[in-house]
Design a protein around this motif. Structure first.
Motif, PDB file in Angstrom:
ATOM      1  N   ARG A 142       0.831  -1.196   0.000  1.00 50.54           N
ATOM      2  CA  ARG A 142       0.000   0.000   0.000  1.00 50.54           C
ATOM      3  C   ARG A 142       0.874   1.257   0.000  1.00 50.54           C
ATOM      4  NH1 ARG A 142      -5.972  -0.626   2.526  1.00 50.54           N
ATOM      5  NH2 ARG A 142      -6.517  -2.381   1.198  1.00 50.54           N
TER       6      ARG A 142
ATOM      7  N   GLU B 110      -2.982  -1.430  -3.671  1.00 51.60           N
ATOM      8  CA  GLU B 110      -1.984  -1.814  -4.673  1.00 51.60           C
ATOM      9  C   GLU B 110      -2.385  -1.431  -6.088  1.00 51.60           C
ATOM     10  OE1 GLU B 110      -4.548  -5.415  -3.577  1.00 51.60           O
ATOM     11  OE2 GLU B 110      -3.580  -3.712  -2.575  1.00 51.60           O
TER      12      GLU B 110
ATOM     13  N   ARG C 102       5.896   3.623  -6.738  1.00 51.62           N
ATOM     14  CA  ARG C 102       5.479   2.285  -7.171  1.00 51.62           C
ATOM     15  C   ARG C 102       6.233   1.870  -8.425  1.00 51.62           C
ATOM     16  NH1 ARG C 102      -0.490   0.429  -9.218  1.00 51.62           N
ATOM     17  NH2 ARG C 102       0.036   1.927 -10.825  1.00 51.62           N
TER      18      ARG C 102
END
Length: 318
Positions: free
Chosen positions: A2, A20, A298
């Protein structure tokens, strides 16, 4: 895994938890963490409070990273070093990325794609990104520029009020709305208010909605302000397009900031009406500003692993 996105602007700091798939699962607003307004310790306190909330109530789980998009993280060396030190300490070993709020918002609006983003909230600027190249236009601050911003519109509104008050322009909606909003018994009371309750740029920017209301009521001065704001936005975008995208037949162009929401998108309508370069394709933001640094984090983890992410995103941040 997360992600905790931190959008630290000049008015407030938004903390958002993303899953995600980058769906927002929780959000919380705290006061500004701008180092120029609250200092290093004030900034640390706000960021720690927001992170504590996210750990406690934001459903972060065990594996998570932080994306900091912070106002004040610019070219001034001392402030940069202080902000980097604060973010390093509050991240507590979790992977993080640090960038300016402008960069984070633009990355989010474009969804990591190339293009141009016009930013017009309390302040204004534009940023273009193409491959590894970036170009900024505007963003000089309210004392020098910030044309088209909420602050700029609020200041122009007060100027229009003064002209309508003393007879240089016919009295119309601007005069009426400002008097009502500020509870003026005498128009010249505005002079004292400008030195006190309207002394800050945030307070002046908060007057911008009155411009849209007055324009909808037919006030010519208000309509002129909206048109000039749109022209300023388009000028910044056109400058970037000419430098970065002169050979591109279509340039993804997005926008961030409260001025674009006012009047049911009145400024966006003006931009679409022909003010932007023909190659600009105006599209809504792909994500909110709080997601920008998380998207970069990410992507970075996906390409290089966690160790690459305990750092600022770049050595230069607009």
């Amino acid at each position: 895994m997360r992600w905790l996105g931190v959008d630290g602007g000049g008015t407030k700091t938004t903390f958002s938890v993303f899953d995600e798939h980058m769906n927002q699962v929780a959000t919380n607003n705290l006061p500004t963490c701008h180092i120029g307004q609250v200092g290093e310790e004030g900034m640390r306190d706000v960021l720690r409070s927001g992170i504590d909330w996210a750990v406690r109530d934001g459903c972060l789980g065990e594996a998570w990273g932080i994306g900091f998009g912070l106002a004040g993280y610019g070219n001034e060396h001392h402030s940069r070093a202080s902000i980097e030190s604060v973010c390093e300490s509050v991240s507590n070993g979790h992977p993080y990325v640090l960038m300016s709020d402008l960069k984070a918002g633009c990355v989010a609006a474009l969804g990591l794609e190339d293009g141009v983003v016009i930013v017009a909230g309390t302040g204004s600027a534009a940023l273009g990104m193409r491959g590894g190249r970036e170009l900024r236009c505007g963003g000089w601050g309210f004392q020098i520029g910030d044309e088209g911003s909420g602050w700029w519109m609020g200041r122009r509104l007060l100027e229009a009020f003064s002209r309508e008050s003393d007879g240089r322009r016919p009295q119309a909606a601007v005069h009426r709305l400002v008097r009502e909003h500020l509870s003026l018994e005498n128009d010249y009371d505005l002079i004292a208010l400008r030195r006190t309750t309207l002394a800050g740029r945030t307070e002046v920017a908060a007057l911008a909605p009155l411009v849209f209301e007055a324009a909808a009521d037919g006030d010519k001065e208000a309509r002129r302000i909206l048109n000039d704001a749109a022209v300023s936005d388009a000028e910044m975008a056109a400058t970037i397009v000419s430098e970065l995208f002169s050979d591109d037949p279509e340039v993804r162009t997005s926008y961030i900031g409260g001025t674009f929401r006012g009047g049911n998108g009145a400024i966006l309508d003006l931009l679409r009406a022909g003010l932007l370069p023909q190659t600009c394709k105006l599209v809504p933001p792909a994500y909110g500003p709080d997601a920008g640094a998380c998207l970069v984090l990410r992507d970075s983890i996906g390409r290089g692993g966690n160790d690459a992410c305990h750092r600022p995103y770049e050595r230069y941040e607009p």
